[in-house]
Design a protein around this motif. Structure first.
Motif, PDB file in Angstrom:
ATOM      1  N   ILE A  89     -12.424  -4.693  -1.639  1.00 14.39           N
ATOM      2  CA  ILE A  89     -11.932  -3.601  -2.495  1.00 14.39           C
ATOM      3  C   ILE A  89     -12.375  -2.245  -1.940  1.00 14.39           C
ATOM      4  O   ILE A  89     -11.639  -1.253  -2.023  1.00 14.39           O
ATOM      5  CB  ILE A  89     -12.399  -3.812  -3.947  1.00 14.39           C
ATOM      6  CG1 ILE A  89     -11.583  -4.945  -4.590  1.00 14.39           C
ATOM      7  CG2 ILE A  89     -12.256  -2.534  -4.765  1.00 14.39           C
ATOM      8  CD1 ILE A  89     -12.039  -5.339  -5.981  1.00 14.39           C
ATOM      9  N   GLN A  90     -13.559  -2.196  -1.336  1.00 11.72           N
ATOM     10  CA  GLN A  90     -14.020  -0.946  -0.721  1.00 11.72           C
ATOM     11  C   GLN A  90     -13.096  -0.525   0.427  1.00 11.72           C
ATOM     12  O   GLN A  90     -12.828   0.662   0.626  1.00 11.72           O
ATOM     13  CB  GLN A  90     -15.449  -1.115  -0.203  1.00 11.72           C
ATOM     14  CG  GLN A  90     -16.466  -1.410  -1.284  1.00 11.72           C
ATOM     15  CD  GLN A  90     -17.849  -1.637  -0.708  1.00 11.72           C
ATOM     16  OE1 GLN A  90     -18.298  -0.911   0.172  1.00 11.72           O
ATOM     17  NE2 GLN A  90     -18.533  -2.658  -1.194  1.00 11.72           N
ATOM     18  N   LEU A  91     -12.612  -1.508   1.184  1.00 15.22           N
ATOM     19  CA  LEU A  91     -11.694  -1.204   2.287  1.00 15.22           C
ATOM     20  C   LEU A  91     -10.329  -0.775   1.751  1.00 15.22           C
ATOM     21  O   LEU A  91      -9.673   0.099   2.331  1.00 15.22           O
ATOM     22  CB  LEU A  91     -11.546  -2.414   3.214  1.00 15.22           C
ATOM     23  CG  LEU A  91     -12.840  -3.017   3.775  1.00 15.22           C
ATOM     24  CD1 LEU A  91     -12.525  -4.069   4.836  1.00 15.22           C
ATOM     25  CD2 LEU A  91     -13.741  -1.946   4.354  1.00 15.22           C
ATOM     26  N   ILE A  92      -9.906  -1.399   0.668  1.00 12.78           N
ATOM     27  CA  ILE A  92      -8.660  -1.001   0.000  1.00 12.78           C
ATOM     28  C   ILE A  92      -8.752   0.458  -0.449  1.00 12.78           C
ATOM     29  O   ILE A  92      -7.834   1.263  -0.259  1.00 12.78           O
ATOM     30  CB  ILE A  92      -8.372  -1.917  -1.206  1.00 12.78           C
ATOM     31  CG1 ILE A  92      -8.068  -3.345  -0.748  1.00 12.78           C
ATOM     32  CG2 ILE A  92      -7.230  -1.362  -2.056  1.00 12.78           C
ATOM     33  CD1 ILE A  92      -6.720  -3.545  -0.130  1.00 12.78           C
ATOM     34  N   ASP A  93      -9.882   0.814  -1.030  1.00 15.21           N
ATOM     35  CA  ASP A  93     -10.086   2.197  -1.465  1.00 15.21           C
ATOM     36  C   ASP A  93     -10.064   3.161  -0.281  1.00 15.21           C
ATOM     37  O   ASP A  93      -9.632   4.309  -0.408  1.00 15.21           O
ATOM     38  CB  ASP A  93     -11.425   2.330  -2.210  1.00 15.21           C
ATOM     39  CG  ASP A  93     -11.414   1.650  -3.568  1.00 15.21           C
ATOM     40  OD1 ASP A  93     -10.311   1.412  -4.097  1.00 15.21           O
ATOM     41  OD2 ASP A  93     -12.500   1.343  -4.088  1.00 15.21           O
ATOM     42  N   ASP A  94     -10.525   2.681   0.873  1.00 16.91           N
ATOM     43  CA  ASP A  94     -10.617   3.537   2.054  1.00 16.91           C
ATOM     44  C   ASP A  94      -9.253   3.792   2.695  1.00 16.91           C
ATOM     45  O   ASP A  94      -8.945   4.912   3.089  1.00 16.91           O
ATOM     46  CB  ASP A  94     -11.555   2.901   3.078  1.00 16.91           C
ATOM     47  CG  ASP A  94     -11.857   3.823   4.244  1.00 16.91           C
ATOM     48  OD1 ASP A  94     -12.429   4.898   4.004  1.00 16.91           O
ATOM     49  OD2 ASP A  94     -11.516   3.487   5.391  1.00 16.91           O
ATOM     50  N   CYS A  95      -8.418   2.741   2.786  1.00 13.43           N
ATOM     51  CA  CYS A  95      -7.140   2.895   3.501  1.00 13.43           C
ATOM     52  C   CYS A  95      -5.955   3.130   2.566  1.00 13.43           C
ATOM     53  O   CYS A  95      -4.847   3.433   3.028  1.00 13.43           O
ATOM     54  CB  CYS A  95      -6.876   1.702   4.407  1.00 13.43           C
ATOM     55  SG  CYS A  95      -6.537   0.141   3.556  1.00 13.43           S
ATOM     56  N   THR A  96      -6.124   2.981   1.269  1.00  7.17           N
ATOM     57  CA  THR A  96      -5.098   3.233   0.242  1.00  7.17           C
ATOM     58  C   THR A  96      -3.724   2.680   0.618  1.00  7.17           C
ATOM     59  O   THR A  96      -2.780   3.430   0.846  1.00  7.17           O
ATOM     60  CB  THR A  96      -4.996   4.746  -0.078  1.00  7.17           C
ATOM     61  OG1 THR A  96      -4.678   5.464   1.118  1.00  7.17           O
ATOM     62  CG2 THR A  96      -6.279   5.266  -0.674  1.00  7.17           C
ATOM     63  N   PRO A  97      -3.577   1.355   0.654  1.00  2.00           N
ATOM     64  CA  PRO A  97      -2.292   0.759   1.049  1.00  2.00           C
ATOM     65  C   PRO A  97      -1.257   0.827  -0.069  1.00  2.00           C
ATOM     66  O   PRO A  97      -1.582   1.140  -1.224  1.00  2.00           O
ATOM     67  CB  PRO A  97      -2.680  -0.695   1.331  1.00  2.00           C
ATOM     68  CG  PRO A  97      -3.827  -0.952   0.400  1.00  2.00           C
ATOM     69  CD  PRO A  97      -4.590   0.346   0.347  1.00  2.00           C
ATOM     70  N   VAL A  98      -0.015   0.494   0.305  1.00  2.00           N
ATOM     71  CA  VAL A  98       1.068   0.430  -0.683  1.00  2.00           C
ATOM     72  C   VAL A  98       1.512  -1.010  -0.945  1.00  2.00           C
ATOM     73  O   VAL A  98       2.313  -1.258  -1.842  1.00  2.00           O
ATOM     74  CB  VAL A  98       2.285   1.271  -0.230  1.00  2.00           C
ATOM     75  CG1 VAL A  98       1.902   2.733  -0.084  1.00  2.00           C
ATOM     76  CG2 VAL A  98       2.881   0.738   1.073  1.00  2.00           C
ATOM     77  N   LEU A  99       0.977  -1.958  -0.151  1.00  4.58           N
ATOM     78  CA  LEU A  99       1.410  -3.354  -0.268  1.00  4.58           C
ATOM     79  C   LEU A  99       0.310  -4.259   0.269  1.00  4.58           C
ATOM     80  O   LEU A  99      -0.355  -3.934   1.248  1.00  4.58           O
ATOM     81  CB  LEU A  99       2.696  -3.571   0.536  1.00  4.58           C
ATOM     82  CG  LEU A  99       3.229  -5.009   0.669  1.00  4.58           C
ATOM     83  CD1 LEU A  99       3.676  -5.552  -0.687  1.00  4.58           C
ATOM     84  CD2 LEU A  99       4.387  -5.054   1.669  1.00  4.58           C
ATOM     85  N   THR A 100       0.130  -5.414  -0.388  1.00  3.74           N
ATOM     86  CA  THR A 100      -0.765  -6.466   0.098  1.00  3.74           C
ATOM     87  C   THR A 100       0.057  -7.682   0.492  1.00  3.74           C
ATOM     88  O   THR A 100       0.968  -8.094  -0.238  1.00  3.74           O
ATOM     89  CB  THR A 100      -1.782  -6.880  -0.990  1.00  3.74           C
ATOM     90  OG1 THR A 100      -2.539  -5.745  -1.383  1.00  3.74           O
ATOM     91  CG2 THR A 100      -2.723  -7.954  -0.469  1.00  3.74           C
ATOM     92  N   ILE A 101      -0.269  -8.264   1.648  1.00  5.44           N
ATOM     93  CA  ILE A 101       0.391  -9.483   2.126  1.00  5.44           C
ATOM     94  C   ILE A 101      -0.684 -10.539   2.336  1.00  5.44           C
ATOM     95  O   ILE A 101      -1.774 -10.238   2.837  1.00  5.44           O
ATOM     96  CB  ILE A 101       1.162  -9.212   3.429  1.00  5.44           C
ATOM     97  CG1 ILE A 101       2.230  -8.134   3.204  1.00  5.44           C
ATOM     98  CG2 ILE A 101       1.809 -10.485   3.954  1.00  5.44           C
ATOM     99  CD1 ILE A 101       2.926  -7.670   4.470  1.00  5.44           C
ATOM    100  N   THR A 102      -0.391 -11.776   1.952  1.00  5.82           N
ATOM    101  CA  THR A 102      -1.404 -12.824   2.045  1.00  5.82           C
ATOM    102  C   THR A 102      -0.785 -14.173   2.372  1.00  5.82           C
ATOM    103  O   THR A 102       0.423 -14.375   2.230  1.00  5.82           O
ATOM    104  CB  THR A 102      -2.193 -12.929   0.723  1.00  5.82           C
ATOM    105  OG1 THR A 102      -3.295 -13.822   0.896  1.00  5.82           O
ATOM    106  CG2 THR A 102      -1.310 -13.453  -0.408  1.00  5.82           C
ATOM    107  N   GLY A 103      -1.650 -15.070   2.819  1.00  3.64           N
ATOM    108  CA  GLY A 103      -1.287 -16.470   2.972  1.00  3.64           C
ATOM    109  C   GLY A 103      -1.909 -17.290   1.862  1.00  3.64           C
ATOM    110  O   GLY A 103      -2.739 -16.793   1.083  1.00  3.64           O
ATOM    111  N   ALA A 104      -1.537 -18.562   1.794  1.00  2.93           N
ATOM    112  CA  ALA A 104      -1.969 -19.411   0.679  1.00  2.93           C
ATOM    113  C   ALA A 104      -3.487 -19.526   0.589  1.00  2.93           C
ATOM    114  O   ALA A 104      -4.046 -19.544  -0.518  1.00  2.93           O
ATOM    115  CB  ALA A 104      -1.348 -20.800   0.828  1.00  2.93           C
TER     116      ALA A 104
END
Length: 500
Positions: free
Chosen positions: A94-109
């Motif tokens: 979450i700290q990295l999310i706050d740092d780069c402020t993305p618009v979309l998350t992509i994930t695998g199972a």
């Protein structure tokens, strides 16, 4: 450097039927025509999620072809891909999310639950690679892409694994990818028909750049595994399916411990390389006995990464060296005051060339501190050149300790310990001492059935090292905390007498 043209489009135009990817676990093959089609469709798919030029897209997944579809799709749009470390808990990510402020998350199972946890606070849309992704991709139009990929534009961010502290987003440009392809390509004699193995984590520069992107640039084939599996690797090597390979020391160590290692014809693979951490001499010698010359190298996320790689002709008589700098990078050794040191003297390794990062994401102060006044990148690593221009790395500046007024470089002590027949791996740190200021603490992973005789280890070191270099403390461990590159996170190792 102006940058790149659309790589997947050019490859599809040059040799559309050549195989770009082979998925080892399923046998699926994707040619360059299909890779270009998928990447163009994914670019359109990303637009439907609101992704535009300059936007960040975070991805949390294991090694798979879809990652590279997305990497090339982002290039077509001018968006920035941000691979996240799936070994981190959601609280850290979450700290990295706050740092780069993305618009979309992509994930695998495998990482779906973590991806949901980190996306929820920012209300980010979530694209599931094992859910709706393939259907949405196939329904999407072909995106025309950009006419070019500007060299100094950010293509993706790699968050440093943090051997000493909080991760920083290292900007990775298109020019860096091109320069790395030239540096590693010339160093290993990369051919357009070569095959390599992709298994190192994709949130680390080696997972993307060594040797996957250079092989794709050249039109070769990438065999892909979700992660490290010694058995399938040895099977591919023995079958002659791999031409060039790079691993970290932990991978080489595990390969030698696998029961199939003795039955594997190592000579069927043309070029072996190692990076990420010092490769113990004993492992070099073990592979050499089987006809494989492992070439040790050194680079950083900030250098793109290829900087040093020893040549096969001198790998054994220069054992322990990371070789010379490659064609598009220079290095020098600097003292504490910035003075340039002569051969044989130990100081900080500094780099110069067109393949260096322009800096850290949203970190102007740290970016300024990364470079010298005359524009050389400060590695934070200690090393020396010998009279022939070969570099020997002595470890991180922060790892060096002073015992009784003498400098001790842990890498030297670790190499001696790794030669002991009972030792599988060693990591040495300096710890406070009332008499000497600091003394060494050797953290040891023992081989199976080894007794862990501390007196014998001490005697082994005293025969081979000056007395002040011999570790005063020994701590046995089952494993070490590591970064994605296999580097030991020494700041997390317990001190003698602790229960950490």
């Amino acid at each position: 450097m102006n940058g790149l043209l659309d790589i997947t489009a050019r490859r599809a135009a040059i040799d559309p039927d050549a195989i770009a990817f082979h998925v080892v676990n399923t046998g699926e093959e994707i040619d360059y025509r299909a890779l270009e089609r998928r990447s163009a469709q994914v670019a359109s798919l990303l637009e439907t999620y609101g992704v535009a030029a300059g936007d960040r897209v975070v991805i949390l997944c294991r090694n798979r072809v879809e990652f590279f579809e997305l990497l090339f799709a982002c290039a077509k749009l001018g968006a920035i891909l941000v691979p996240l470390n799936w070994r981190m808990p959601a609280s850290e990510l979450i700290q990295l999310i706050d740092d780069c402020t993305p618009v979309l998350t992509i994930t695998g199972a495998e990482d779906r639950d973590t991806a949901r946890a980190i996306s929820a606070p920012m209300d980010l849309p979530l694209l599931d690679l094992d859910g709706e992704y393939s259907q949405q991709r196939e329904a999407a139009r072909l995106h025309p892409g950009r006419s070019g990929w500007p060299g100094q534009d950010c293509w993706y961010l790699i968050y440093t694994s943090g051997t000493t502290g909080k991760p920083k987003g290292v900007i990775q440009t298109y020019a860096m990818a091109l320069v790395n392809s030239v540096n590693i390509g010339q160093a290993i004699g990369l051919r357009g028909t070569d095959s390599t193995l992709n298994f190192l984590p994709l949130f680390h520069t080696a997972g993307i750049n060594l040797h996957t992107l250079p092989v794709l640039f050249g039109g070769g084939t990438v065999h892909i595994l979700p992660g490290f599996e010694a058995g399938p690797m040895l099977e591919l090597i023995n079958a002659g399916a791999l031409d060039v390979f790079i691993g970290v020391p932990a991978v080489y160590r595990e390969l030698t411990l696998h029961p199939d290692f003795a039955r594997t014809d190592l000579t069927r693979l043309r070029h072996w390389a190692c990076g990420g951490a010092p490769l113990p001499d004993i492992l070099v010698e073990r592979f050499a006995a089987g006809g494989a010359i492992v070439c040790n190298g050194f680079g950083m996320t900030e250098t793109g990464p290829t900087a040093f790689l020893v040549d096969e002709a001198r790998a054994l008589d220069k054992i322990g060296s990371v070789g010379k700098t490659q064609i598009l990078v220079e290095a020098r050794i600097a003292g504490p005051g910035g003075e340039i040191l002569a051969a044989g003297e130990i100081g900080e390794i500094q780099f110069h060339g067109p393949g260096l990062t322009p800096g850290y994401w949203q970190r102007p102060q740290e970016t300024t501190e990364l470079f010298t006044e005359d524009g050389w990148l400060k590695s934070g690593d200690l090393g020396r050149f010998d009279e022939d221009g070969y570099c020997f790395v002595a470890g991180r500046i922060k790892e060096m300790y002073i015992s009784g007024g003498e400098n001790v470089y842990p890498a030297e002590v670790e190499n001696i310990l790794a030669d002991h027949p009972d030792v599988q791996e060693a990591s040495v740190t300096g710890v406070p001492d009332e008499k000497w200021g600091e003394v060494g603490c050797a953290h040891i992973i023992l081989r199976q059935s080894a007794s862990g005789d501390i007196a014998a280890l001490n005697a082994w070191c005293r025969e081979r090292l000056a007395a002040y270099k011999v570790p005063r403390h020994v701590v046995f461990a089952r494993d070490f905390p590591r970064t994605a590159a296999g580097k030991v996170q020494k700041h997390l190792l317990p001190r003698p007498g602790s229960t950490g």
